[in-house]
Write an enzyme that holds these catalytic residues in place. Structure first.
Site, PDB file in Angstrom:
ATOM      1  N   ALA A  86      -7.025  -4.682   7.009  1.00  0.00           N
ATOM      2  CA  ALA A  86      -7.895  -3.624   6.489  1.00  0.00           C
ATOM      3  C   ALA A  86      -9.032  -4.163   5.615  1.00  0.00           C
ATOM      4  O   ALA A  86      -9.910  -3.396   5.231  1.00  0.00           O
ATOM      5  CB  ALA A  86      -7.073  -2.611   5.693  1.00  0.00           C
ATOM      6  N   LYS A 115     -13.341  -0.633   5.342  1.00  0.00           N
ATOM      7  CA  LYS A 115     -13.887  -1.448   4.263  1.00  0.00           C
ATOM      8  C   LYS A 115     -14.906  -2.461   4.788  1.00  0.00           C
ATOM      9  O   LYS A 115     -15.983  -2.623   4.206  1.00  0.00           O
ATOM     10  CB  LYS A 115     -12.771  -2.200   3.530  1.00  0.00           C
ATOM     11  CG  LYS A 115     -11.983  -1.345   2.568  1.00  0.00           C
ATOM     12  CD  LYS A 115     -10.870  -0.617   3.239  1.00  0.00           C
ATOM     13  CE  LYS A 115     -10.157   0.333   2.283  1.00  0.00           C
ATOM     14  NZ  LYS A 115      -9.091   1.063   2.964  1.00  0.00           N
ATOM     15  N   TRP A 117       0.860  -1.191   0.000  1.00  0.00           N
ATOM     16  CA  TRP A 117       0.000   0.000   0.000  1.00  0.00           C
ATOM     17  C   TRP A 117       0.892   1.235   0.000  1.00  0.00           C
ATOM     18  O   TRP A 117       1.844   1.311   0.775  1.00  0.00           O
ATOM     19  CB  TRP A 117      -0.910  -0.032   1.229  1.00  0.00           C
ATOM     20  CG  TRP A 117      -1.832   1.147   1.340  1.00  0.00           C
ATOM     21  CD1 TRP A 117      -2.553   1.720   0.340  1.00  0.00           C
ATOM     22  CD2 TRP A 117      -2.125   1.900   2.534  1.00  0.00           C
ATOM     23  NE1 TRP A 117      -3.280   2.779   0.834  1.00  0.00           N
ATOM     24  CE2 TRP A 117      -3.045   2.907   2.169  1.00  0.00           C
ATOM     25  CE3 TRP A 117      -1.715   1.814   3.868  1.00  0.00           C
ATOM     26  CZ2 TRP A 117      -3.553   3.824   3.087  1.00  0.00           C
ATOM     27  CZ3 TRP A 117      -2.224   2.713   4.786  1.00  0.00           C
ATOM     28  CH2 TRP A 117      -3.130   3.707   4.388  1.00  0.00           C
ATOM     29  N   ASP A 134      -1.334  -5.639   9.329  1.00  0.00           N
ATOM     30  CA  ASP A 134      -2.282  -4.642   8.851  1.00  0.00           C
ATOM     31  C   ASP A 134      -3.534  -5.373   8.377  1.00  0.00           C
ATOM     32  O   ASP A 134      -3.510  -6.103   7.386  1.00  0.00           O
ATOM     33  CB  ASP A 134      -1.617  -3.864   7.693  1.00  0.00           C
ATOM     34  CG  ASP A 134      -2.512  -2.764   7.161  1.00  0.00           C
ATOM     35  OD1 ASP A 134      -3.669  -2.662   7.597  1.00  0.00           O
ATOM     36  OD2 ASP A 134      -2.043  -2.002   6.285  1.00  0.00           O
TER      37      ASP A 134
END
Ligand SMILES: Cc1ncc(COP(=O)(O)O)c(C=O)c1O
Length: 391
Positions: free
Chosen positions: A207, A240, A123, A205
């Site tokens: 997400a 999300k 990312w 992470d």
């Protein structure tokens, strides 16, 4: 003094949106944006979110501060969503997953860590977040774009070779952004072993939980890793999984078997947040708390998230079939997970696709599969085949 500043470059991904909006082409397709889109191209508010918001509107009695650590019921319920039952962590609510990563980076600094290993591509904000907190970012290639293959062996050997005790290593829990690559169980196990051997702290992470194969299955590797290593940090985003992007909802969790250490960790996370923004925003966390603690809302939210995932999976199947004519490696798009895949297209072709066919993607070649719908898919495949010279 301000005159001496030089202008910062615009974020290339965010710069794509105004270009797309200004394009009069009625058949234009936005594969750039990093949010879920339904078959009609909308990013809808989840039904359960609307109902939770209605409930909050009705029942909330004050807008007084919640407190520096955020909403404790949210923090705990969201941790169970991510880490399952029975795992202990010090957690605080954050300003989205980005805020969680930033607090993670500051916590690492305070704990004496000075480097983080990032597999690339990753990312685009990862490097900036960790560097802003003063960590040195060590990158290593972890994906072969032309071959659509995770460089698992290379990744383990680079880290085993170069990492020092106290270094951190960033991992994507599931649905890798930008490649969609799936790390298999053996690689997760090898990462755990190398972290243990070298005394590294995994920073996970999370997400996109729920966008890979399912809410529980997406979290399974992360949970196994937490069971294996003594210390880890999880940066979790609700943006999300609950469609709450603009509400800036997330949390950061640091694990330790010792209750005293967890108490110290929480005190540090709170003071880092306090020095940055004092207290996190409430609304998104209140919504997630309401959904996760109400069986009916929870079921409705899960159904809608499952439907979003199924739509992405079906778009993946169609795209993989069409594009594998160009390069057999692109068949992997079908089994990659989450919203993104990374196409091996050069920048000239990407600009050509934008100008001639109204197909928008960043110059990296990352596409948001959720930006496609079944009526556009054949045209996009045809355009990519005609212009892209993939492979
Ligand atoms: C891999 C990854 N981590 C973290 C985030 C941050 O999400 P948030 O919007 O919650 O800050 C994103 C957002 O795009 C992401 O793709």
């Amino acid at each position: 003094m301000f005159e001496t500043l030089s202008r910062e470059a615009d974020d290339p991904l965010l710069a794509l949106t105004p270009l797309f909006r200004a394009d009069p082409n009625p058949a234009k397709v936005d594969l750039g944006v990093g949010v879920y889109r339904d078959e009609l191209g909308r990013t809808p508010v989840f039904r359960a979110v609307k109902r939770a918001e209605a409930h909050l509107l009705e029942t909330q009695e004050t807008k007084a501060y919640v407190g520096p650590e955020g909403d404790r019921t949210f923090i705990e319920a969201f941790w169970t969503f991510v880490a399952g039952e029975g795992r202990h962590a010090a957690g605080v609510q954050t300003v989205g997953g980005t805020g969680a990563l930033r607090l993670a980076a500051e916590l690492l600094r305070r704990s004496g860590s000075s480097r983080i290993f990032l597999g690339t591509p990753t990312w685009s904000n990862h490097s900036a977040i960790f560097a802003a907190a003063g960590l040195s970012v060590v990158t290593y290639p972890s994906f072969d774009v032309a071959g659509q293959r995770l460089l698992a062996g290379e990744m383990i050997s680079v880290v085993a070779d170069k990492a020092q005790p106290g270094d951190a290593i960033l991992l994507h829990a599931s649905c890798h952004n930008p490649t969609g690559a799936v790390m298999d169980d053996a690689t997760w196990a090898a990462v755990a072993e190398v972290a243990l051997e070298k005394g590294l702290v995994p920073v996970i992470d999370s997400a996109y939980q729920g966008f890979g194969t399912g809410i529980e299955s997406d979290a399974a590797p992360l949970r196994r890793l937490l069971d294996r290593v003594p210390e880890a940090i999880v940066a979790a985003s609700a943006s999300k999984s609950f469609g709450l992007y603009r509400e800036r909802t997330g949390a950061v969790y640091a694990t330790s078997a010792s209750p005293e250490t967890r108490d110290k960790l929480k005190s540090h996370l709170v003071t880092i947040g306090r020095g940055a923004y004092s207290m996190p925003p409430d609304h998104g966390a209140a919504v997630v708390r309401t959904i996760l603690t109400d069986p009916e809302l929870r079921t409705d939210w899960r159904t809608e998230l499952d439907d979003a995932r199924k739509r992405i999976t079906s778009m993946r199947t169609i795209l993989a079939k069409g594009l594998s004519r160009l390069s057999p490696a692109l068949a992997a798009i079908a089994t990659q997970q989450g919203m993104f895949s990374l196409l091996p297209i050069d920048e000239t072709r990407i600009v050509e696709l934008r100008h001639r066919r109204g197909i928008y993607m960043p110059l990296s070649g990352r596409i948001n599969i959720a930006g496609l719908n079944s009526s556009q898919a054949p045209g996009v495949i045809e355009a990519l085949c005609a212009h892209a010279a993939l492979g």
